[in-house]
Design a protein around this motif. Structure first.
Motif, PDB file in Angstrom:
ATOM      1  N   VAL A   1      11.759 108.732  -1.999  1.00 26.25           N
ATOM      2  CA  VAL A   1      11.979 109.105  -0.605  1.00 26.25           C
ATOM      3  C   VAL A   1      12.394 110.570  -0.494  1.00 26.25           C
ATOM      4  O   VAL A   1      11.941 111.281   0.407  1.00 26.25           O
ATOM      5  CB  VAL A   1      13.045 108.183   0.027  1.00 26.25           C
ATOM      6  CG1 VAL A   1      13.337 108.596   1.448  1.00 26.25           C
ATOM      7  CG2 VAL A   1      12.603 106.746  -0.021  1.00 26.25           C
TER       8      VAL A   1
ATOM      9  N   ARG B   1      12.046 108.383  10.141  1.00 27.60           N
ATOM     10  CA  ARG B   1      12.128 107.011   9.632  1.00 27.60           C
ATOM     11  C   ARG B   1      12.545 106.983   8.168  1.00 27.60           C
ATOM     12  O   ARG B   1      13.351 106.143   7.750  1.00 27.60           O
ATOM     13  CB  ARG B   1      10.797 106.289   9.822  1.00 27.60           C
ATOM     14  CG  ARG B   1      10.496 105.943  11.259  1.00 27.60           C
ATOM     15  CD  ARG B   1       9.294 105.028  11.387  1.00 27.60           C
ATOM     16  NE  ARG B   1       8.083 105.565  10.782  1.00 27.60           N
ATOM     17  CZ  ARG B   1       7.183 106.317  11.426  1.00 27.60           C
ATOM     18  NH1 ARG B   1       7.358 106.656  12.671  1.00 27.60           N
ATOM     19  NH2 ARG B   1       6.103 106.736  10.794  1.00 27.60           N
ATOM     20  N   MET B   2      12.006 107.902   7.374  1.00 28.61           N
ATOM     21  CA  MET B   2      12.386 107.957   5.956  1.00 28.61           C
ATOM     22  C   MET B   2      13.853 108.336   5.794  1.00 28.61           C
ATOM     23  O   MET B   2      14.547 107.788   4.935  1.00 28.61           O
ATOM     24  CB  MET B   2      11.509 108.953   5.206  1.00 28.61           C
ATOM     25  CG  MET B   2      10.121 108.476   4.953  1.00 28.61           C
ATOM     26  SD  MET B   2       9.242 109.691   3.958  1.00 28.61           S
ATOM     27  CE  MET B   2       7.604 109.006   4.023  1.00 28.61           C
TER      28      MET B   2
ATOM     29  N   TYR C   1      15.992 105.333   6.540  1.00 27.69           N
ATOM     30  CA  TYR C   1      15.992 104.421   5.405  1.00 27.69           C
ATOM     31  C   TYR C   1      16.932 104.917   4.314  1.00 27.69           C
ATOM     32  O   TYR C   1      17.736 104.152   3.764  1.00 27.69           O
ATOM     33  CB  TYR C   1      14.575 104.266   4.842  1.00 27.69           C
ATOM     34  CG  TYR C   1      14.547 103.614   3.489  1.00 27.69           C
ATOM     35  CD1 TYR C   1      14.729 102.245   3.357  1.00 27.69           C
ATOM     36  CD2 TYR C   1      14.388 104.371   2.337  1.00 27.69           C
ATOM     37  CE1 TYR C   1      14.733 101.640   2.114  1.00 27.69           C
ATOM     38  CE2 TYR C   1      14.398 103.777   1.097  1.00 27.69           C
ATOM     39  CZ  TYR C   1      14.564 102.414   0.981  1.00 27.69           C
ATOM     40  OH  TYR C   1      14.579 101.833  -0.244  1.00 27.69           O
ATOM     41  N   LEU C   2      16.842 106.207   4.005  1.00 28.53           N
ATOM     42  CA  LEU C   2      17.677 106.774   2.954  1.00 28.53           C
ATOM     43  C   LEU C   2      19.151 106.719   3.333  1.00 28.53           C
ATOM     44  O   LEU C   2      20.002 106.459   2.489  1.00 28.53           O
ATOM     45  CB  LEU C   2      17.259 108.221   2.667  1.00 28.53           C
ATOM     46  CG  LEU C   2      17.940 108.906   1.492  1.00 28.53           C
ATOM     47  CD1 LEU C   2      17.652 108.156   0.198  1.00 28.53           C
ATOM     48  CD2 LEU C   2      17.481 110.341   1.386  1.00 28.53           C
ATOM     49  N   LYS C   3      19.444 106.914   4.597  1.00 26.25           N
ATOM     50  CA  LYS C   3      20.831 106.847   5.065  1.00 26.25           C
ATOM     51  C   LYS C   3      21.400 105.447   4.875  1.00 26.25           C
ATOM     52  O   LYS C   3      22.551 105.283   4.473  1.00 26.25           O
ATOM     53  CB  LYS C   3      20.901 107.246   6.535  1.00 26.25           C
ATOM     54  CG  LYS C   3      22.296 107.348   7.085  1.00 26.25           C
ATOM     55  CD  LYS C   3      22.243 107.832   8.523  1.00 26.25           C
ATOM     56  CE  LYS C   3      23.620 107.965   9.109  1.00 26.25           C
ATOM     57  NZ  LYS C   3      23.565 108.423  10.505  1.00 26.25           N
ATOM     58  N   ASP C   4      20.601 104.440   5.133  1.00 23.27           N
ATOM     59  CA  ASP C   4      21.045 103.061   4.933  1.00 23.27           C
ATOM     60  C   ASP C   4      21.149 102.709   3.453  1.00 23.27           C
ATOM     61  O   ASP C   4      22.052 101.987   3.045  1.00 23.27           O
ATOM     62  CB  ASP C   4      20.089 102.078   5.617  1.00 23.27           C
ATOM     63  CG  ASP C   4      20.170 102.139   7.126  1.00 23.27           C
ATOM     64  OD1 ASP C   4      21.200 102.631   7.644  1.00 23.27           O
ATOM     65  OD2 ASP C   4      19.210 101.706   7.793  1.00 23.27           O
ATOM     66  N   ALA C   5      20.217 103.215   2.650  1.00 21.16           N
ATOM     67  CA  ALA C   5      20.176 102.854   1.241  1.00 21.16           C
ATOM     68  C   ALA C   5      21.220 103.593   0.406  1.00 21.16           C
ATOM     69  O   ALA C   5      21.881 102.989  -0.434  1.00 21.16           O
ATOM     70  CB  ALA C   5      18.777 103.112   0.674  1.00 21.16           C
TER      71      ALA C   5
ATOM     72  N   TYR D   1      21.480 110.962   0.981  1.00 20.38           N
ATOM     73  CA  TYR D   1      21.066 111.389   2.319  1.00 20.38           C
ATOM     74  C   TYR D   1      21.775 112.693   2.693  1.00 20.38           C
ATOM     75  O   TYR D   1      21.150 113.656   3.118  1.00 20.38           O
ATOM     76  CB  TYR D   1      21.387 110.289   3.332  1.00 20.38           C
ATOM     77  CG  TYR D   1      21.282 110.708   4.775  1.00 20.38           C
ATOM     78  CD1 TYR D   1      20.048 110.812   5.394  1.00 20.38           C
ATOM     79  CD2 TYR D   1      22.414 110.985   5.524  1.00 20.38           C
ATOM     80  CE1 TYR D   1      19.948 111.185   6.719  1.00 20.38           C
ATOM     81  CE2 TYR D   1      22.329 111.352   6.849  1.00 20.38           C
ATOM     82  CZ  TYR D   1      21.092 111.456   7.444  1.00 20.38           C
ATOM     83  OH  TYR D   1      21.000 111.838   8.753  1.00 20.38           O
TER      84      TYR D   1
END
Length: 89
Positions: free
Chosen positions: A25, A65-66, A69-73, A78
């Protein structure tokens, strides 16, 4: 409007886990950011290029969107990525 091979390899080496990691990502966001900056420069001199403007908006949405996703993962990755790319103020 495309990233040349030398710039692509530099981005992969800087943001990837190894020299062949082009799918993570972080690398994808870095490549999109490079394309977005190039397209923004193009649109400064070609304001009526509506296809390029549409492509720019699609790339910005994909990058958003990517990043979500990275912020959540992984929040630390991030924060480091947005700091390195200077994309959030």
């Amino acid at each position: 409007m495309t990233i040349n091979l030398k710039n692509k390899q530099e981005l992969i080496e800087k943001f990837g886990k190894n020299s062949k990691d082009s799918g993570s990502v972080e690398v994808q966001v870095a490549m999109l950011s490079q394309k977005i900056s190039e397209l923004t420069e193009h649109l400064k001199s070609n304001a009526k290029d509506f296809q390029a403007k549409r492509g720019l908006l699609m790339m910005v949405g994909r990058r958003k969107r990517m990043l979500a996703y990275l912020k959540d993962a992984n929040l630390e990755k991030y924060r480091a990525l947005i700091k390195d790319l200077k994309i959030r103020g």
